[in-house]
Structure formats: structure tokens, C-alpha cells
Design a protein around this motif. Sequence first.
Motif, PDB file in Angstrom:
ATOM      1  N   PHE A  76       1.554   1.735  -7.438  1.00  0.00           N
ATOM      2  CA  PHE A  76       0.225   1.990  -6.870  1.00  0.00           C
ATOM      3  C   PHE A  76      -0.656   2.847  -7.775  1.00  0.00           C
ATOM      4  O   PHE A  76      -1.878   2.791  -7.691  1.00  0.00           O
ATOM      5  CB  PHE A  76       0.366   2.729  -5.525  1.00  0.00           C
ATOM      6  N   GLU A  77      -0.034   3.702  -8.592  1.00  0.00           N
ATOM      7  CA  GLU A  77      -0.817   4.674  -9.388  1.00  0.00           C
ATOM      8  C   GLU A  77      -0.532   4.533 -10.883  1.00  0.00           C
ATOM      9  O   GLU A  77      -1.425   4.269 -11.667  1.00  0.00           O
ATOM     10  CB  GLU A  77      -0.466   6.102  -8.926  1.00  0.00           C
ATOM     11  N   ALA A  78       0.706   4.709 -11.299  1.00  0.00           N
ATOM     12  CA  ALA A  78       1.021   4.840 -12.729  1.00  0.00           C
ATOM     13  C   ALA A  78       0.775   3.555 -13.508  1.00  0.00           C
ATOM     14  O   ALA A  78       0.073   3.569 -14.530  1.00  0.00           O
ATOM     15  CB  ALA A  78       2.480   5.294 -12.888  1.00  0.00           C
ATOM     16  N   ILE A  86      -2.003  -1.107  -3.805  1.00  0.00           N
ATOM     17  CA  ILE A  86      -3.195  -0.255  -3.682  1.00  0.00           C
ATOM     18  C   ILE A  86      -2.853   1.147  -3.195  1.00  0.00           C
ATOM     19  O   ILE A  86      -1.941   1.339  -2.377  1.00  0.00           O
ATOM     20  CB  ILE A  86      -4.218  -0.928  -2.734  1.00  0.00           C
ATOM     21  N   ASP A  87      -3.555   2.111  -3.755  1.00  0.00           N
ATOM     22  CA  ASP A  87      -3.567   3.474  -3.227  1.00  0.00           C
ATOM     23  C   ASP A  87      -4.952   3.629  -2.617  1.00  0.00           C
ATOM     24  O   ASP A  87      -5.920   3.856  -3.343  1.00  0.00           O
ATOM     25  CB  ASP A  87      -3.327   4.470  -4.373  1.00  0.00           C
ATOM     26  N   PRO A  88      -5.067   3.465  -1.304  1.00  0.00           N
ATOM     27  CA  PRO A  88      -6.404   3.379  -0.699  1.00  0.00           C
ATOM     28  C   PRO A  88      -7.262   4.616  -0.950  1.00  0.00           C
ATOM     29  O   PRO A  88      -8.464   4.523  -1.199  1.00  0.00           O
ATOM     30  CB  PRO A  88      -6.113   3.209   0.796  1.00  0.00           C
ATOM     31  N   LEU A  89      -6.604   5.791  -0.869  1.00  0.00           N
ATOM     32  CA  LEU A  89      -7.344   7.022  -1.121  1.00  0.00           C
ATOM     33  C   LEU A  89      -6.457   7.921  -1.978  1.00  0.00           C
ATOM     34  O   LEU A  89      -5.502   8.532  -1.493  1.00  0.00           O
ATOM     35  CB  LEU A  89      -7.676   7.698   0.226  1.00  0.00           C
ATOM     36  N   ASP A  90      -6.755   7.940  -3.271  1.00  0.00           N
ATOM     37  CA  ASP A  90      -5.969   8.748  -4.207  1.00  0.00           C
ATOM     38  C   ASP A  90      -6.602  10.133  -4.323  1.00  0.00           C
ATOM     39  O   ASP A  90      -7.789  10.254  -4.573  1.00  0.00           O
ATOM     40  CB  ASP A  90      -5.961   8.069  -5.581  1.00  0.00           C
ATOM     41  N   GLY A  91      -5.772  11.149  -4.079  1.00  0.00           N
ATOM     42  CA  GLY A  91      -6.286  12.515  -4.152  1.00  0.00           C
ATOM     43  C   GLY A  91      -6.904  12.948  -2.833  1.00  0.00           C
ATOM     44  O   GLY A  91      -7.806  13.759  -2.794  1.00  0.00           O
ATOM     45  N   SER A  92      -6.386  12.383  -1.737  1.00  0.00           N
ATOM     46  CA  SER A  92      -7.016  12.642  -0.425  1.00  0.00           C
ATOM     47  C   SER A  92      -6.927  14.113  -0.013  1.00  0.00           C
ATOM     48  O   SER A  92      -7.710  14.567   0.814  1.00  0.00           O
ATOM     49  CB  SER A  92      -6.410  11.744   0.658  1.00  0.00           C
ATOM     50  N   SER A 144       0.836  -1.195   0.000  1.00  0.00           N
ATOM     51  CA  SER A 144       0.000   0.000   0.000  1.00  0.00           C
ATOM     52  C   SER A 144       0.873   1.247   0.000  1.00  0.00           C
ATOM     53  O   SER A 144       1.955   1.260   0.625  1.00  0.00           O
ATOM     54  CB  SER A 144      -0.878   0.021   1.261  1.00  0.00           C
ATOM     55  N   GLU A 145       0.365   2.277  -0.657  1.00  0.00           N
ATOM     56  CA  GLU A 145       1.052   3.573  -0.652  1.00  0.00           C
ATOM     57  C   GLU A 145       1.254   4.049   0.779  1.00  0.00           C
ATOM     58  O   GLU A 145       2.157   4.813   1.084  1.00  0.00           O
ATOM     59  CB  GLU A 145       0.183   4.559  -1.431  1.00  0.00           C
ATOM     60  N   GLU A 146       0.364   3.610   1.678  1.00  0.00           N
ATOM     61  CA  GLU A 146       0.403   4.095   3.068  1.00  0.00           C
ATOM     62  C   GLU A 146       1.244   3.216   3.990  1.00  0.00           C
ATOM     63  O   GLU A 146       1.271   3.454   5.206  1.00  0.00           O
ATOM     64  CB  GLU A 146      -1.033   4.203   3.617  1.00  0.00           C
ATOM     65  N   LEU A 169       4.008  10.720  -8.939  1.00  0.00           N
ATOM     66  CA  LEU A 169       3.151   9.531  -8.864  1.00  0.00           C
ATOM     67  C   LEU A 169       3.974   8.250  -8.723  1.00  0.00           C
ATOM     68  O   LEU A 169       5.082   8.145  -9.243  1.00  0.00           O
ATOM     69  CB  LEU A 169       2.225   9.485 -10.093  1.00  0.00           C
ATOM     70  N   ARG A 170       3.379   7.297  -7.990  1.00  0.00           N
ATOM     71  CA  ARG A 170       4.092   6.059  -7.661  1.00  0.00           C
ATOM     72  C   ARG A 170       3.808   5.002  -8.716  1.00  0.00           C
ATOM     73  O   ARG A 170       2.646   4.779  -9.099  1.00  0.00           O
ATOM     74  CB  ARG A 170       3.656   5.583  -6.261  1.00  0.00           C
ATOM     75  N   LEU A 171       4.845   4.332  -9.142  1.00  0.00           N
ATOM     76  CA  LEU A 171       4.740   3.376 -10.250  1.00  0.00           C
ATOM     77  C   LEU A 171       3.759   2.253  -9.959  1.00  0.00           C
ATOM     78  O   LEU A 171       2.817   1.992 -10.715  1.00  0.00           O
ATOM     79  CB  LEU A 171       6.125   2.784 -10.564  1.00  0.00           C
TER      80      LEU A 171
HETATM   81 MN    MN Z   1      -2.518   8.734  -5.142  1.00  0.00          MN
END
Ligand code: MN
Length: 282
Positions: free
Chosen positions: A228-230, A85-91, A68-70, A224-226
Motif C-alpha cells: 500500500f505504501e512502500a 490503496i492507503d486511503p488516508l496516509d498520515g491520518s 486496502s490498508e483499512e 510501512l506496508r509494502l
Molecule cells: Mn500510510
Amino acid sequence: MSGPNPIEAVFETLAATAPEIRAGLPGRRTALDQENVTGDQQLAADVWADELLAERLGTIDGIGEYASEERQSVEDVGNGYAIAIDPLDGSSNLKSNNPMGTVVGIYDGSFPTTGQDLVAAGFVLYGPITTMVVAREGIPEGYVVANGDRQSTGPVKLPTEPTVYGFGGREPNWNHSFAEYVEGVRSELKLRYGGAMIADVSQVLSYGGIFGYPGLRNRPEGKLRLLFEAAPIAYIVEHAGGASTDGSQSLLEVPAEAIHQRTPTFVGNESYISRLEAAVDW
Ligand code: MN
Ligand code: AHG
Ligand code: MN
């Protein structure tokens, strides 16, 4: 008889958890005085959504790793596919009540691994309504999520006529050739940038165009993270008929050395992606 398909189970679980995440946001807008691994300030909502999703997804039969990103490191949750996973993207949009999302990549491999190992990717978008896009083999499928159930809205295909664009980072930090490329784009398309990758990518999937977060003078790897996001977003957009790049290659080809690795990220219509690769000297 083998159990339910773990990939299907991940997306069923995301849909079932979406109402709970939405309902839990109002009371968790506070910033914690802690940062995640990549130095982003964490909101109570980030940590809570991650704990909820780790518990729900980590117990699915056939899922072996939860990254997780977190979280600093990968959680070993058994045998099977690896979830990033990015649990909450754009938090950061929570404070301003703008859209945000959850994005997940399912990899047939062990972290850190590349987008080539993706077997599925999807996102939930918490907007005026809750929607989902899921990509496996073939064309991605769109859904409206109501009461935790997915109602299909049919295939998601990138419009052939580009309409919108959005690029992150502050213009003084863009390199000269990228700034020149954007001058051309801004004379042709409409600006749509809202600070949550998922919401901005949903605009591109709906209206055609390009979204990106470039490498910056003061941050050449971008934001941006490869894993979890990209890569998950690139998987979805490429399956929808679009293209992706880190400036020189598909995001699915970018070698991953570390799970929290960042990468310059661009997704959208192939014409704008190839023009970017040709025009910009990174
Ligand atoms: Mn994000
Ligand atoms: P997250 O909230 O998961 O850290 O993601 C935020 C990311 C991405 O969603 C968005 O495109 C970008 O940060 C926005 O960055 P700026 O605020 O620098 O525009
Ligand atoms: Mn996040």
C-alpha cells in the motif's frame, strides 16, 4: 471499441474524489475505538475515505481486486488489475492539521504480489493545495487538482542535488550502524519529517534527498506496508530518477507473502540509497 483505460480511470476518479475527501475531513477527526489489520488506531476519516474510494474505484471496468490498508482481506470486484490503496496516509496528522495523502498502486497480478507487477502508481497530497503525482511508463507527471480536475504541472524529476532528509521511528530504537549513517546525513542535509509518508516523499521529489522508515530494534520489519505504501512510492521515485531500498534491494523486488506485510522503506537520490546499503548492517 473498448471502454476507457482502467488505469487512467483510476487516476481520474482519485482526482474527482479528492475535493470530497478534503471536504469530509473536518467532521471526521474522531478516533474510533477500533484498529485496522496492522494495529493502527482507525479514525472515522480512515474508514470513511476507504468506503468512498472502494465504491468509486471498485466499480471501474477493468479493475478486479481492491485491497486496502483499512481492510482485512482483498475485495473481489470483477476482472482486471489489482488496486492496493492507503486511503488516508498520515491520518494522525488530521488532529494537528498537517498534510496527509492517498496513495495507490495498480498491479497486473493477484495479491499478494510484488512491486515488479506494478503498472502504475500515484498519490494525492492534501496540503495547502491538492496535488497529485502519477507514474506509469516513463517519467511521472505532476498535477494540481482543482474542482476535481487535474491540471498538469509537467514531469516530476528528482533533483540531482539532494537537500532534505527524514527518517521515522524513535532514535533509541534505531540500530547502531543506521544511527551512524544518519549522523552523516544530518551533517549534509536539512531535516524534513512530518509524519505523513506522502508529504515527506513530496518534499524529497521537490528538493532531492532521502525519506525512510527503518526497521527498528523492537520492530525489525519497520512500520510501512509494502503493497500500500512502500512499493507504490518506490515505483514513483524510481521512475522520477531516484532509487529505493529495504536496506539491501529495490522495494520493487521485495517478495510479498501477505497483503499487510511491512518492510523497512527508503526512497530518494541514488547516492544516499547506495551509501545506506553499504553502511548499514541490518
Ligand atoms: Mn500510510
Ligand atoms: P497511515 O496514517 O496510513 O497509517 O500512515 C502513517 C505512516 C506514514 O504515513 C508515516 O510516514 C508514518 O506512519 C509516520 O510514523 P510515526 O508516527 O511513527 O513517525
Ligand atoms: Mn492510512
